[in-house]
Design a protein around this motif. Structure first.
Motif, PDB file in Angstrom:
ATOM      1  N   ASP A 291     -13.789 -50.842  33.408  1.00  0.00           N
ATOM      2  CA  ASP A 291     -12.596 -50.083  33.035  1.00  0.00           C
ATOM      3  C   ASP A 291     -12.864 -49.183  31.836  1.00  0.00           C
ATOM      4  OD1 ASP A 291     -12.975 -52.048  31.228  1.00  0.00           O
ATOM      5  OD2 ASP A 291     -10.929 -52.877  31.296  1.00  0.00           O
ATOM      6  N   THR A 292     -14.133 -48.858  31.582  1.00  0.00           N
ATOM      7  CA  THR A 292     -14.441 -48.013  30.438  1.00  0.00           C
ATOM      8  C   THR A 292     -13.966 -46.588  30.654  1.00  0.00           C
ATOM      9  OG1 THR A 292     -16.623 -47.560  31.374  1.00  0.00           O
ATOM     10  CG2 THR A 292     -16.456 -49.410  29.865  1.00  0.00           C
ATOM     11  N   GLY A 293     -13.946 -46.159  31.918  1.00  0.00           N
ATOM     12  CA  GLY A 293     -13.464 -44.827  32.217  1.00  0.00           C
ATOM     13  C   GLY A 293     -14.435 -43.719  31.861  1.00  0.00           C
ATOM     14  N   ARG A 294     -15.658 -44.066  31.480  1.00  0.00           N
ATOM     15  CA  ARG A 294     -16.644 -43.055  31.124  1.00  0.00           C
ATOM     16  C   ARG A 294     -17.513 -42.743  32.336  1.00  0.00           C
ATOM     17  NH1 ARG A 294     -19.841 -44.615  25.875  1.00  0.00           N
ATOM     18  NH2 ARG A 294     -20.472 -42.447  26.151  1.00  0.00           N
ATOM     19  N   PRO A 295     -17.442 -41.535  32.882  1.00  0.00           N
ATOM     20  CA  PRO A 295     -18.254 -41.214  34.060  1.00  0.00           C
ATOM     21  C   PRO A 295     -19.729 -41.108  33.689  1.00  0.00           C
ATOM     22  CG  PRO A 295     -17.124 -39.261  33.271  1.00  0.00           C
ATOM     23  CD  PRO A 295     -16.606 -40.412  32.442  1.00  0.00           C
ATOM     24  N   GLN A 296     -20.590 -41.317  34.691  1.00  0.00           N
ATOM     25  CA  GLN A 296     -22.025 -41.173  34.486  1.00  0.00           C
ATOM     26  C   GLN A 296     -22.361 -39.691  34.328  1.00  0.00           C
ATOM     27  OE1 GLN A 296     -24.461 -43.461  34.168  1.00  0.00           O
ATOM     28  NE2 GLN A 296     -22.892 -45.056  34.166  1.00  0.00           N
ATOM     29  N   PRO A 297     -23.272 -39.369  33.411  1.00  0.00           N
ATOM     30  CA  PRO A 297     -23.598 -37.957  33.189  1.00  0.00           C
ATOM     31  C   PRO A 297     -24.321 -37.357  34.387  1.00  0.00           C
ATOM     32  CG  PRO A 297     -25.098 -39.367  31.962  1.00  0.00           C
ATOM     33  CD  PRO A 297     -24.039 -40.268  32.540  1.00  0.00           C
ATOM     34  N   THR A 298     -24.032 -36.100  34.649  1.00  0.00           N
ATOM     35  CA  THR A 298     -24.702 -35.365  35.717  1.00  0.00           C
ATOM     36  C   THR A 298     -25.258 -34.076  35.121  1.00  0.00           C
ATOM     37  OG1 THR A 298     -22.613 -34.332  36.365  1.00  0.00           O
ATOM     38  CG2 THR A 298     -23.241 -36.355  37.505  1.00  0.00           C
ATOM     39  N   LEU A 299     -25.649 -33.169  35.999  1.00  0.00           N
ATOM     40  CA  LEU A 299     -26.266 -31.932  35.525  1.00  0.00           C
ATOM     41  C   LEU A 299     -25.300 -31.103  34.679  1.00  0.00           C
ATOM     42  CD1 LEU A 299     -29.009 -30.564  35.778  1.00  0.00           C
ATOM     43  CD2 LEU A 299     -28.111 -29.257  37.703  1.00  0.00           C
ATOM     44  N   PRO A 329     -25.453 -32.688  44.067  1.00  0.00           N
ATOM     45  CA  PRO A 329     -25.097 -34.089  44.349  1.00  0.00           C
ATOM     46  C   PRO A 329     -25.226 -34.948  43.094  1.00  0.00           C
ATOM     47  CG  PRO A 329     -26.505 -33.215  46.084  1.00  0.00           C
ATOM     48  CD  PRO A 329     -26.457 -32.174  45.024  1.00  0.00           C
ATOM     49  N   SER A 330     -24.309 -35.888  42.961  1.00  0.00           N
ATOM     50  CA  SER A 330     -24.242 -36.682  41.734  1.00  0.00           C
ATOM     51  C   SER A 330     -25.535 -37.442  41.471  1.00  0.00           C
ATOM     52  CB  SER A 330     -23.061 -37.652  41.811  1.00  0.00           C
ATOM     53  OG  SER A 330     -23.192 -38.508  42.937  1.00  0.00           O
ATOM     54  N   SER A 331     -26.133 -38.017  42.520  1.00  0.00           N
ATOM     55  CA  SER A 331     -27.355 -38.787  42.307  1.00  0.00           C
ATOM     56  C   SER A 331     -28.491 -37.895  41.828  1.00  0.00           C
ATOM     57  CB  SER A 331     -27.761 -39.503  43.597  1.00  0.00           C
ATOM     58  OG  SER A 331     -27.979 -38.564  44.641  1.00  0.00           O
ATOM     59  N   VAL A 332     -28.620 -36.691  42.428  1.00  0.00           N
ATOM     60  CA  VAL A 332     -29.669 -35.760  42.014  1.00  0.00           C
ATOM     61  C   VAL A 332     -29.391 -35.234  40.606  1.00  0.00           C
ATOM     62  CG1 VAL A 332     -30.813 -33.586  42.564  1.00  0.00           C
ATOM     63  CG2 VAL A 332     -30.142 -35.155  44.398  1.00  0.00           C
ATOM     64  N   GLY A 333     -28.139 -34.881  40.355  1.00  0.00           N
ATOM     65  CA  GLY A 333     -27.785 -34.387  39.027  1.00  0.00           C
ATOM     66  C   GLY A 333     -28.002 -35.430  37.945  1.00  0.00           C
ATOM     67  N   ARG A 334     -27.682 -36.685  38.250  1.00  0.00           N
ATOM     68  CA  ARG A 334     -27.883 -37.751  37.269  1.00  0.00           C
ATOM     69  C   ARG A 334     -29.370 -37.948  36.982  1.00  0.00           C
ATOM     70  NH1 ARG A 334     -25.864 -41.591  39.989  1.00  0.00           N
ATOM     71  NH2 ARG A 334     -23.725 -41.029  39.439  1.00  0.00           N
ATOM     72  N   THR A 335     -30.196 -37.882  38.035  1.00  0.00           N
ATOM     73  CA  THR A 335     -31.634 -38.033  37.834  1.00  0.00           C
ATOM     74  C   THR A 335     -32.183 -36.888  37.006  1.00  0.00           C
ATOM     75  OG1 THR A 335     -31.815 -39.184  39.953  1.00  0.00           O
ATOM     76  CG2 THR A 335     -33.833 -38.312  39.012  1.00  0.00           C
ATOM     77  N   ALA A 336     -31.745 -35.648  37.284  1.00  0.00           N
ATOM     78  CA  ALA A 336     -32.194 -34.500  36.504  1.00  0.00           C
ATOM     79  C   ALA A 336     -31.769 -34.639  35.039  1.00  0.00           C
ATOM     80  CB  ALA A 336     -31.640 -33.218  37.112  1.00  0.00           C
ATOM     81  N   TYR A 337     -30.571 -35.117  34.822  1.00  0.00           N
ATOM     82  CA  TYR A 337     -30.089 -35.308  33.446  1.00  0.00           C
ATOM     83  C   TYR A 337     -30.957 -36.327  32.722  1.00  0.00           C
ATOM     84  CZ  TYR A 337     -26.974 -36.601  29.608  1.00  0.00           C
ATOM     85  OH  TYR A 337     -26.443 -36.867  28.373  1.00  0.00           O
TER      86      TYR A 337
END
Length: 425
Positions: A291-299, A329-337
């Motif tokens: 319930d932190t509400g903090r989204p995972q970072p993306t590109l 895509p979120s997974s690709v953007g997260r990996t790039a980040y």
């Protein structure tokens, strides 16, 4: 190997050992139960008779007695049989009926012993049928075939020496042979059914074991992913803490404004590190909702990462050539980040004061290319502790995403990290 020895050689906690058979046991034959649960007997002893075994054994004994009494009545009515021979026949038949209770312990021995017994005694015929049937159930077909073949070969001689008063010889011999084949066939059918039951249970047991192993592997992979995420997230924050704390330590005479700025960066980095750590620990706890509400970072958060690094005193140049970072895509953007974040972290630790260039380019169908470069630092760089696993984790992360990652020194003496990630059309 018996249950006790197995327990000594491979001690497995009870909660990790799946139950081999958890259903009601009273109606399962002891032989099948022993196959399903070899440790049920224990100490290498024979499995105890179940309630079903007692009922079946008593029924077999009763069948042998009834057949013996029927044969005794026919024997008394046969004038060709002397009284003394009839008495001997009764004694042998009674012993044969009593031996039926031993059919589970020695099926082959009892069946072989019944071959000459049934040849000389009419009243032992029922016991011979039970012994042959038991042999077909509990032993492979070759044993039943040999014993049944000997019985079949003796049938013509038996009815030639003891002709039936009511049934002709040409009818008695084929009928007895057919009865022998039917008994063996019935026994083999029961044996095949039991083997199928054991096979299905063993297959279900293997499926349960494989499912448990797959679940454990999934948990292990998830924990490894969380560990990589923890490294990527916390390494960036803690490096900021280490660099600015080191600056305060080696420059005690710094201006108050610079000292206050470094202290603010330390405080903010410590707060962010605690927040990230709290999120990761929350993922590890299955009962704790996220319930932190903090989204995972993306590109799209790359600008914020660069700005944060600049506020910490780094010289960072960002070249973002992606038309719409939000469309990645979120997974690709997260990996790039994470790749850019780890590259900045390593440059801050091993090449402080240099200008770091972060280049990100790509389009749908061509993929995304991430490159983090820095020149060689000037002067001696103070050692900064690290695990040395960051680039290994990045390579694995990029491989899992379907891409690739290369890293190493440049010809000019600097260092570069270059990755390619797929971005489907």
């Amino acid at each position: 190997m018996n249950g006790e020895k197995a327990g000594r050689t491979s001690p497995v906690p009870a909660e990790e050992t799946p139950a081999l058979f958890t259903g009601p046991r009273w109606f399962i034959p002891s032989a099948v139960l022993h196959e399903l649960d070899p440790g049920a007997a224990g100490n290498g002893r024979r499995p105890r008779r179940t309630a079903r075994d007692w009922i079946v054994d008593f029924s077999c004994f009763l069948f042998a007695v009834i057949v013996g009494l029927t044969a005794l009545d026919a024997l008394r009515q046969n004038p060709n049989v002397p009284p003394g021979l009839a008495v001997l026949d009764q004694v042998v038949g009674a012993l044969a009926c009593a031996a039926v209770w031993l059919r589970r312990r020695w099926p082959l021995g009892l069946a072989v012993a019944m071959v000459p017994v049934t040849f000389v005694s009419d009243t032992a015929g029922g016991a011979g049928i039970i012994a042959l049937f038991t042999l077909a159930v509990h032993r492979p077909f070759r044993y039943a075939a040999w014993v049944g073949g000997v019985n079949t070969a003796l049938v013509p001689l038996y009815y030639w020496l003891r002709p039936d008063l009511d049934i002709p010889y040409v009818v008695s011999v084929p009928f007895a042979m057919l009865l022998t084949v039917a008994i063996i066939g019935w026994g083999m059918f029961v044996r095949a059914k039991r083997q199928l039951m054991v096979s299905l249970r063993d297959r279900a047991r293997r499926a349960e074991t494989e499912a448990r192993l797959r679940a454990e592997q999934a948990q292990r992979l998830a924990r490894e992913a969380i560990a990589r995420e923890m490294h990527d997230v916390l390494a960036h924050r803690l490096t900021l803490l280490s660099v600015h704390a080191g600056a305060l330590e080696f420059r005690p005479d710094a201006p108050p404004a610079e000292t206050a700025r470094a202290a603010g960066v330390i405080r903010e980095s410590a707060h962010e590190a605690l927040q990230d750590l709290r999120e990761i620990i929350g993922v590890l706890r299955a009962a704790e909702p996220d319930d932190t509400g903090r989204p995972q970072p993306t590109l799209g958060a790359l600008d914020t990462l660069v700005a944060e690094s600049r506020e910490a005193g780094m010289k960072v140049s960002l070249d973002l050539r992606v038309a719409d970072p939000a469309a990645v895509p979120s997974s690709v953007g997260r990996t790039a980040y994470r790749i850019a974040q780890e590259g900045l972290t390593n440059a801050r630790k091993h090449a402080p004061g240099t200008e770091v260039t972060v280049s990100v380019a790509g389009a749908p169908g061509d993929g995304i290319t991430v490159c983090v470069r820095n020149p060689a630092p000037e002067g001696e760089v103070p050692p900064v502790p690290g695990s040395g696993q960051g680039l290994i984790g990045l390579t694995e992360r990029a491989t899992l995403a379907g891409g690739s990652l290369e890293h190493g020194p440049t010809p000019q003496g600097g260092f570069a990290v270059r990755a390619w990630l797929p971005w489907g059309p």
